[in-house]
Design an enzyme around this catalytic site. Structure first.
Site, PDB file in Angstrom:
ATOM      1  N   ASP A 261       0.860  -1.177   0.000  1.00  0.00           N
ATOM      2  CA  ASP A 261       0.000   0.000   0.000  1.00  0.00           C
ATOM      3  C   ASP A 261       0.906   1.241   0.000  1.00  0.00           C
ATOM      4  OD1 ASP A 261      -2.167   1.655   0.006  1.00  0.00           O
ATOM      5  OD2 ASP A 261      -3.143   0.793   1.763  1.00  0.00           O
TER       6      ASP A 261
HETATM    7  C1  NOJ Z   1      -4.104   3.901   0.246  1.00  0.00           C
HETATM    8  C2  NOJ Z   1      -5.260   2.985   0.514  1.00  0.00           C
HETATM    9  O1  NOJ Z   1      -5.092   2.369   1.771  1.00  0.00           O
HETATM   10  C3  NOJ Z   1      -5.457   1.911  -0.534  1.00  0.00           C
HETATM   11  O2  NOJ Z   1      -6.674   1.256  -0.280  1.00  0.00           O
HETATM   12  C4  NOJ Z   1      -5.408   2.474  -1.913  1.00  0.00           C
HETATM   13  O3  NOJ Z   1      -5.591   1.447  -2.851  1.00  0.00           O
HETATM   14  C5  NOJ Z   1      -4.091   3.187  -2.119  1.00  0.00           C
HETATM   15  N1  NOJ Z   1      -3.947   4.250  -1.146  1.00  0.00           N
HETATM   16  C6  NOJ Z   1      -3.932   3.759  -3.525  1.00  0.00           C
HETATM   17  O4  NOJ Z   1      -4.770   4.827  -3.701  1.00  0.00           O
END
Ligand code: NOJ
Length: 754
Positions: A261
């Site tokens: 993430d």
């Molecule tokens: C952070 C989030 O936790 C995740 O769910 C998401 O896919 C990513 N950012 C990318 O935007």
């Protein structure tokens, strides 16, 4: 050439640095940024051959431009793949996942995912960061909005259906994408409901509850998984080798791509496990293939591959050879995915401007979005105020009654509020009578909070008028109407990522508005817009009817009007229990029995709360999981079983329940099956959902619903370590209970010997 030969031939020509370059995943910066790292210089990375994929592009044109650069910048013409957060629709926005999960409808989930994939793929996107399948039991956590709710069985069925809809059967088809199950693991168990905070859980819960939707999604073929930000049992998930390499890749058989993430690898360092080079090494060894935003892989892996890592202060020693082997393995997975998507044959295969234009927000997509609103809208209370009488004069009140900015809900990064329908517009179009619309109150009156809620663009507008003047206007409108429909709840970003709350009640100005309206004597219908369960005991008591619409997306106004006017039955059920008060969370139906069980009323020295009325069971809340009324009434008979005494591990328990529509209208009910194992090796939940079926019945119509259980449905996870974990079932008595929600159940007992 087949995939394996192609990938190994290509890797044979690549340098180690080029292989590491494939792990780099950066944001195009064309949408809102979710973290603090900002957008990196993608162009220079592409020229240096240091980019594997991009997320967050917003048009075919930009996908095409980045892909051209990638091909010219890479010695081997390795294409990028393009990812996006497609959480509840892409251009056509559907109700929030917590709402859609409450549709209890796998066919609908598949259809929603098909449409999302079709719209995303038409814009050159081939990888979506969805479905989010985190079991969520703490309504203070803002990301419950994106989640399928509290129950692992429901979340697992949702995961399977979403993966099937997004991926289809052919990865080369121009309208399918690769799904990404997220966030692995137990992101929803954050202590205190504080986003990003850690979780400490027993393995029975970690694997038996939180991992269940991941197991199901992997079995359904999910091509990728994203790691979660938190530490689980003291190990940051981005460095959790035992869970990623051990359980996910081993036990669950996941062979796909594991992505970090946003800056999740870098954050291993903030979790206290060492410097950024250590973070990169730990993540790679744990099994994370791609590094989102932080660039720790491209920065540190080249050196780690030569020198290995030795950190005496944390007792860590990783040989260079182990790093190199892990790089080879991860690179093969990235390239295999690109091969499977057909990108080596045609890097532009998903880029088609004409298809993008005719696909986005097409009439059939909007029609599905509209239907999905009735399927996920929950009628919490109705003392006759709904559906609205034809021709009734309606006072439509609330800051969100005619406001487009709050319609789509959180995580609708490619949705356009200008394309969405407000409730006033929907109601005026459908309802025969007069509709007069006033604001009544600001959503919140705290300017600091309003500033925080406006972080992704303004959705909270503080009125210049004094609060009393707005209330007086609303009271006058209610007095001269037959019914007041009051839209209350959360602003769009009051739930979502980084949107945890300590109090989950209605904000003060909206509460004051309701109190004033209740005194008018005009029937009061509450339309509740929220991304999480709210504590609404007092507000529900004031209202004649309460309709929970969550955030309903592009077709919000039309879909909600369908339900308010009775064109459609409210067919949604709660995928999360609603507490009476904030202090009751986490509240979920699968609570365990205690040694001093609650008996149905407060008793000293028994489980319960001193300050909770007896009408609210401490473990199931004000409104239980699975709950939702219809405009008609249903009578559930007691369940019957074909055999009360089963023997043998291959036997099957067949449970039958008859349900009849005993009202005057056609309507929808969700028959639910729960089981309890009252005597086991460990304490088992008081009820576990094991089946559901949504049925539409005509007045007077009766249907027998049949559920079949195998022994593995009754098994549970037990063990002292991940390595010794087993699924066991205990012979003896089982209680099988059926009904319309987790509280209104009737049961039958069976014995099963094996
Ligand atoms: C952070 C989030 O936790 C995740 O769910 C998401 O896919 C990513 N950012 C990318 O935007």
């Amino acid at each position: 050439m087949d995939e394996t030969s192609f990938v190994s031939a290509l890797m044979g020509r690549m340098t180690l640095a080029e292989k590491i370059g494939q792990f780099n995943l950066l944001s195009a910066g064309e949408g809102p940024e979710t973290g603090s790292a900002g957008v990196r210089n993608i162009r220079s990375r592409l020229e240096a051959g240091q980019l594997g994929a991009i997320f967050g592009t917003k048009s075919v044109r930009s996908v095409r431009a980045w892909q051209e650069l990638a091909l010219s910048g890479s010695r081997h013409a390795i294409p990028l793949f393009f990812a996006e957060d497609v959480i509840h629709g892409h251009r056509t926005i559907f109700p929030l996942p917590i709402a859609l999960a409450g549709a209890f409808d796998p066919a609908l989930w598949r259809d929603v995912a098909r449409v999302s994939a079709r719209e995303a793929a038409a814009e050159g996107i081939n990888h979506v960061y969805a479905p989010m399948v985190d079991v969520a039991r703490d309504a203070r956590w803002g990301r419950v909005a994106e989640s399928p709710g509290e129950d692992p069985f429901l979340a697992a069925r949702y995961a399977e259906a979403m993966v099937a809809g997004l991926e289809g059967t052919d990865p080369l088809a121009p309208d399918t994408v690769v799904a990404c199950l997220k966030h692995f693991l137990a992101y929803g168990a954050a202590v205190g409901g504080r986003d990003y905070d850690n979780a400490s859980l027993g393995l029975e819960e970690l694997i038996g509850v939180y991992a269940e939707p991941f197991r199901a999604g992997v079995a359904a073929g999910a091509g990728s998984v994203m790691a979660s930000f938190n530490a689980v049992n003291k190990r940051p998930m981005h460095a959790h080798r035992a869970l990623i390499r051990g359980w996910l890749r081993g036990d669950a058989g996941f062979a796909g791509l594991m992505v970090a993430d946003y800056t999740g690898i870098a954050e291993i360092s903030a979790h206290g496990l060492g410097d950024r080079a250590t973070a990169a090494a730990l993540a790679l060894i744990a099994g994370i293939d791609m590094d989102m935003i932080g660039e720790d892989y491209v920065t540190h892996l080249p050196r780690l591959a030569e020198e290995g890592l030795a950190r005496p202060e944390s007792g860590l020693a990783i040989e260079a050879g182990e790093i190199v082997a892990a790089i080879e393995e991860a690179c093969a997975r990235v390239l295999a995915l690109k091969y499977r998507l057909g990108l080596f044959d045609d890097p532009f295969r998903y880029c088609d401007e004409a298809r993008a234009a005719r696909t986005a927000l097409s009439a059939d997509h909007r029609a599905l979005a509209r239907r999905s609103i009735a399927e996920s809208t929950v009628l919490l209370k109705n003392e006759g105020a709904l559906p609205l009488a034809p021709g009734a004069c309606v006072a439509l009140i609330g800051a969100m009654a005619d406001d487009r900015t709050n319609l789509l809900g959180t995580w609708a990064v490619s949705g356009d509020p200008a394309q969405a329908v407000t409730l006033r517009e929907g109601l005026v179009a459908l309802h025969g009578g007069e509709v007069c619309c006033v604001k009544g109150a600001d959503l919140v009156d705290d300017t600091v909070l309003a500033g925080r809620l406006n972080v992704h663009g303004q959705t909270v507008f503080l009125d210049e008028r004094p609060a009393e003047a707005m209330i007086a206007e609303a009271v006058a409108a209610a007095r001269s109407a037959d019914v007041a429909v009051v839209v209350v709840g959360e602003a769009k970003e009051y739930s979502g990522e980084s949107s945890s709350r300590t109090e989950i009640g209605l904000p003060a100005p909206q509460r004051r508005l309701l109190e004033a309206l209740a005194e008018t004597g005009t029937p009061l219908v509450l339309v509740v817009k929220t991304g999480r369960p709210l504590a609404l005991a007092e507000e529900v008591a004031l209202a004649d009817a309460v309709l929970l619409v969550w955030f309903a997306g592009t077709e919000a106004g039309n879909g909600i009007a369908d339900v308010l006017t009775g064109v459609a039955d409210p067919a949604g059920r709660l995928a999360m229990s609603f507490p009476a008060r904030t202090g009751q969370v986490p509240v979920f139906h699968a609570a365990e029995p205690t040694g001093r069980p609650y008996s149905g009323r407060f008793e000293k020295f028994k489980t319960g709360y001193l300050d909770l009325p007896d009408t609210v069971p401490p473990a199931t809340g004000l409104f239980p999981f699975g709950f939702g009324l219809s405009y008609t009434r249903f009578a559930y008979a007691a369940p019957r079983v074909d055999e009360t005494a089963l023997s043998g591990a291959d036997a099957r328990a067949v449970v039958r329940v008859s349900v009849q529509n005993v009202g005057a209208r056609r309507g929808t009910t969700v028959a639910q099956l729960y089981v309890r194992d009252p005597v086991a090796r460990i304490t088992r939940p008081m009820r576990e959902l094991k089946g559901f079926e949504k049925v539409v019945l005509e007045p007077g119509e009766c249907r027998e619903i049949v559920f079949t259980l195998t022994l593995s449905d009754l098994a549970y996870v037990m063990g002292d370590s991940l390595e010794t974990l087993e699924r066991v079932a205990d012979p003896g008595t089982f209680v099988l209970a059926t009904g319309p929600d987790a509280r209104a159940l009737q049961s039958v007992e069976i014995t099963w010997q094996f």
